[in-house]
Structure formats: C-alpha cells, structure tokens
Design a protein around this motif. Structure first.
Motif, PDB file in Angstrom:
ATOM      1  N   LEU A 151       0.829  -1.201   0.000  1.00 14.39           N
ATOM      2  CA  LEU A 151       0.000   0.000   0.000  1.00 14.39           C
ATOM      3  C   LEU A 151       0.867   1.256   0.000  1.00 14.39           C
ATOM      4  N   SER A 152       1.955   1.226   0.747  1.00 16.13           N
ATOM      5  CA  SER A 152       2.868   2.363   0.791  1.00 16.13           C
ATOM      6  C   SER A 152       3.457   2.643  -0.593  1.00 16.13           C
ATOM      7  N   HIS A 153       3.832   1.602  -1.320  1.00 20.17           N
ATOM      8  CA  HIS A 153       4.393   1.783  -2.664  1.00 20.17           C
ATOM      9  C   HIS A 153       3.310   2.207  -3.661  1.00 20.17           C
ATOM     10  N   LEU A 154       2.117   1.645  -3.527  1.00 19.30           N
ATOM     11  CA  LEU A 154       1.005   2.058  -4.392  1.00 19.30           C
ATOM     12  C   LEU A 154       0.695   3.534  -4.170  1.00 19.30           C
ATOM     13  N   ARG A 155       0.736   3.950  -2.928  1.00 18.35           N
ATOM     14  CA  ARG A 155       0.509   5.357  -2.594  1.00 18.35           C
ATOM     15  C   ARG A 155       1.493   6.258  -3.332  1.00 18.35           C
ATOM     16  N   LYS A 156       2.759   5.881  -3.345  1.00 17.92           N
ATOM     17  CA  LYS A 156       3.780   6.681  -4.027  1.00 17.92           C
ATOM     18  C   LYS A 156       3.547   6.712  -5.533  1.00 17.92           C
ATOM     19  N   ILE A 157       3.180   5.580  -6.115  1.00 18.48           N
ATOM     20  CA  ILE A 157       2.893   5.538  -7.557  1.00 18.48           C
ATOM     21  C   ILE A 157       1.781   6.525  -7.887  1.00 18.48           C
ATOM     22  N   LEU A 158       0.705   6.479  -7.126  1.00 20.53           N
ATOM     23  CA  LEU A 158      -0.435   7.355  -7.404  1.00 20.53           C
ATOM     24  C   LEU A 158      -0.109   8.812  -7.092  1.00 20.53           C
ATOM     25  N   TYR A 159       0.585   9.047  -5.993  1.00 20.74           N
ATOM     26  CA  TYR A 159       0.938  10.412  -5.598  1.00 20.74           C
ATOM     27  C   TYR A 159       1.753  11.110  -6.690  1.00 20.74           C
ATOM     28  N   TYR A 160       2.725  10.397  -7.255  1.00 21.38           N
ATOM     29  CA  TYR A 160       3.611  11.011  -8.247  1.00 21.38           C
ATOM     30  C   TYR A 160       3.071  10.963  -9.674  1.00 21.38           C
ATOM     31  N   ASN A 161       2.015  10.200  -9.925  1.00 18.99           N
ATOM     32  CA  ASN A 161       1.517  10.072 -11.290  1.00 18.99           C
ATOM     33  C   ASN A 161       0.142  10.694 -11.527  1.00 18.99           C
ATOM     34  N   LEU A 162      -0.604  10.978 -10.470  1.00 14.28           N
ATOM     35  CA  LEU A 162      -1.876  11.685 -10.661  1.00 14.28           C
ATOM     36  C   LEU A 162      -1.584  13.168 -10.875  1.00 14.28           C
ATOM     37  N   PRO A 163      -2.419  13.862 -11.651  1.00 15.53           N
ATOM     38  CA  PRO A 163      -2.172  15.280 -11.902  1.00 15.53           C
ATOM     39  C   PRO A 163      -2.221  16.138 -10.633  1.00 15.53           C
ATOM     40  N   ASP A 164      -2.943  15.663  -9.623  1.00 17.68           N
ATOM     41  CA  ASP A 164      -3.084  16.404  -8.374  1.00 17.68           C
ATOM     42  C   ASP A 164      -2.697  15.495  -7.209  1.00 17.68           C
ATOM     43  N   PRO A 165      -1.507  15.667  -6.618  1.00 14.50           N
ATOM     44  CA  PRO A 165      -1.085  14.806  -5.512  1.00 14.50           C
ATOM     45  C   PRO A 165      -2.062  14.819  -4.333  1.00 14.50           C
ATOM     46  N   ASP A 166      -2.720  15.942  -4.098  1.00 22.13           N
ATOM     47  CA  ASP A 166      -3.694  16.005  -3.005  1.00 22.13           C
ATOM     48  C   ASP A 166      -4.862  15.058  -3.257  1.00 22.13           C
ATOM     49  N   LEU A 167      -5.204  14.852  -4.523  1.00 30.17           N
ATOM     50  CA  LEU A 167      -6.268  13.906  -4.871  1.00 30.17           C
ATOM     51  C   LEU A 167      -5.886  12.504  -4.425  1.00 30.17           C
ATOM     52  N   ALA A 168      -4.635  12.130  -4.630  1.00 31.35           N
ATOM     53  CA  ALA A 168      -4.169  10.813  -4.200  1.00 31.35           C
ATOM     54  C   ALA A 168      -4.333  10.643  -2.689  1.00 31.35           C
ATOM     55  N   GLU A 169      -4.045  11.671  -1.935  1.00 34.49           N
ATOM     56  CA  GLU A 169      -4.169  11.591  -0.481  1.00 34.49           C
ATOM     57  C   GLU A 169      -5.642  11.519  -0.051  1.00 34.49           C
ATOM     58  N   ARG A 170      -6.490  12.306  -0.702  1.00 35.79           N
ATOM     59  CA  ARG A 170      -7.927  12.260  -0.379  1.00 35.79           C
ATOM     60  C   ARG A 170      -8.514  10.888  -0.696  1.00 35.79           C
ATOM     61  N   GLU A 171      -8.102  10.303  -1.816  1.00 37.97           N
ATOM     62  CA  GLU A 171      -8.618   8.989  -2.186  1.00 37.97           C
ATOM     63  C   GLU A 171      -8.117   7.906  -1.241  1.00 37.97           C
ATOM     64  N   LEU A 172      -6.890   8.029  -0.769  1.00 41.23           N
ATOM     65  CA  LEU A 172      -6.378   7.064   0.204  1.00 41.23           C
ATOM     66  C   LEU A 172      -7.190   7.133   1.489  1.00 41.23           C
ATOM     67  N   LYS A 173      -7.486   8.337   1.945  1.00 42.18           N
ATOM     68  CA  LYS A 173      -8.302   8.478   3.157  1.00 42.18           C
ATOM     69  C   LYS A 173      -9.705   7.921   2.942  1.00 42.18           C
ATOM     70  N   ALA A 174     -10.253   8.095   1.737  1.00 39.53           N
ATOM     71  CA  ALA A 174     -11.560   7.519   1.433  1.00 39.53           C
ATOM     72  C   ALA A 174     -11.498   6.000   1.445  1.00 39.53           C
ATOM     73  N   LEU A 175     -10.400   5.440   0.964  1.00 42.04           N
ATOM     74  CA  LEU A 175     -10.225   3.976   0.954  1.00 42.04           C
ATOM     75  C   LEU A 175     -10.137   3.433   2.362  1.00 42.04           C
ATOM     76  N   LEU A 176      -9.345   4.097   3.203  1.00 43.83           N
ATOM     77  CA  LEU A 176      -9.078   3.583   4.539  1.00 43.83           C
ATOM     78  C   LEU A 176     -10.082   4.051   5.585  1.00 43.83           C
ATOM     79  N   GLY A 177     -10.826   5.078   5.279  1.00 48.13           N
ATOM     80  CA  GLY A 177     -11.822   5.566   6.229  1.00 48.13           C
ATOM     81  C   GLY A 177     -11.320   6.735   7.039  1.00 48.13           C
TER      82      GLY A 177
END
Length: 123
Positions: A91-117
């Motif tokens: 999950l930590s590595h997936l987070r980095k992939i999404l954080y650095y490849n999505l156009p908006d890094p904050d979106l990656a963090e919001r989606e992770l919080k939505a996934l985990l609650g």
C-alpha cells in the motif's frame, strides 16, 4: 454510465496473476486505489478472487507490490479487478505511484483516506 470512485494512472508493467487453477502473466494497463485493469488473453471468471504481484523496475533491491483482488469485469483485451486486501508495504508503494503520477497529488491523499476511512491518522 458508471462513475469510478478512484482515479487511475497508466502503469504498464508485467504482473503475475495467481488463481486456484495456477498462475499466468498479464500486463497491467492501469492502477488505482480501488483496483486495476490487466491485459491478458486469460481471463479469470467474474467474482473470482485472485492474487496479483508485480515489481517496480529500476530499483535495487526490487520492490514488489502484491494484493488480493476480485475480478469484476471482463473486456475484449483483459479484465478489471477490485482491490480486496493489500499489505502495508505494498500500500505504501502504491501510494507513491499514485501520488507522483496523478495530476493532483492532493487527490491521491484524499482517495487514500476515502479507501481507509476517516479513522486514518496521519500517514
């Protein structure tokens, strides 16, 4: 039309798919916190639980990402899976992939919080 809950990033790499019937290789098309799409001639049945693993290239030692998923859709060229479980390291590595490849890094963090609650503390 279905609206995806998680943003996807194109991430073409070879993956190993393991089922009760055996293992085969596939090619990742894209990844999201919610799942992935894999190019493959072999397509596990809908609803089937499978195990997927792949390596991040260019790193030593090699970093492996692995997760359990459910086959939720079959396409002409492959199949889509929904993530069911993932270990913390993957999950930590997936987070980095999404954080650095999505156009908006904050979106990656919001989606992770939505996934985990909402009980998620600072990562």
């Amino acid at each position: 039309m279905e609206r995806r809950r998680f943003s996807r990033v194109v991430f073409p790499t070879e993956a190993v798919v393991e089922t009760e019937e055996g293992r085969f290789t596939a090619r990742l098309k894209d990844l999201a916190y919610g799942g992935a799409y894999l190019f493959s001639e072999k397509k596990p049945p809908l609803g089937k639980d499978i195990f997927i693993r792949f390596f991040l290239s260019g790193l030593e030692p090699r970093i492996e990402i692995q997760f359990e998923a459910e086959v939720v859709r079959q396409g002409k060229d492959g199949f889509a899976v929904k993530l069911k479980s993932i270990d913390f390291s993957s999950l930590s590595h997936l987070r980095k992939i999404l954080y650095y490849n999505l156009p908006d890094p904050d979106l990656a963090e919001r989606e992770l919080k939505a996934l985990l609650g909402e009980s998620l503390l600072e990562l």
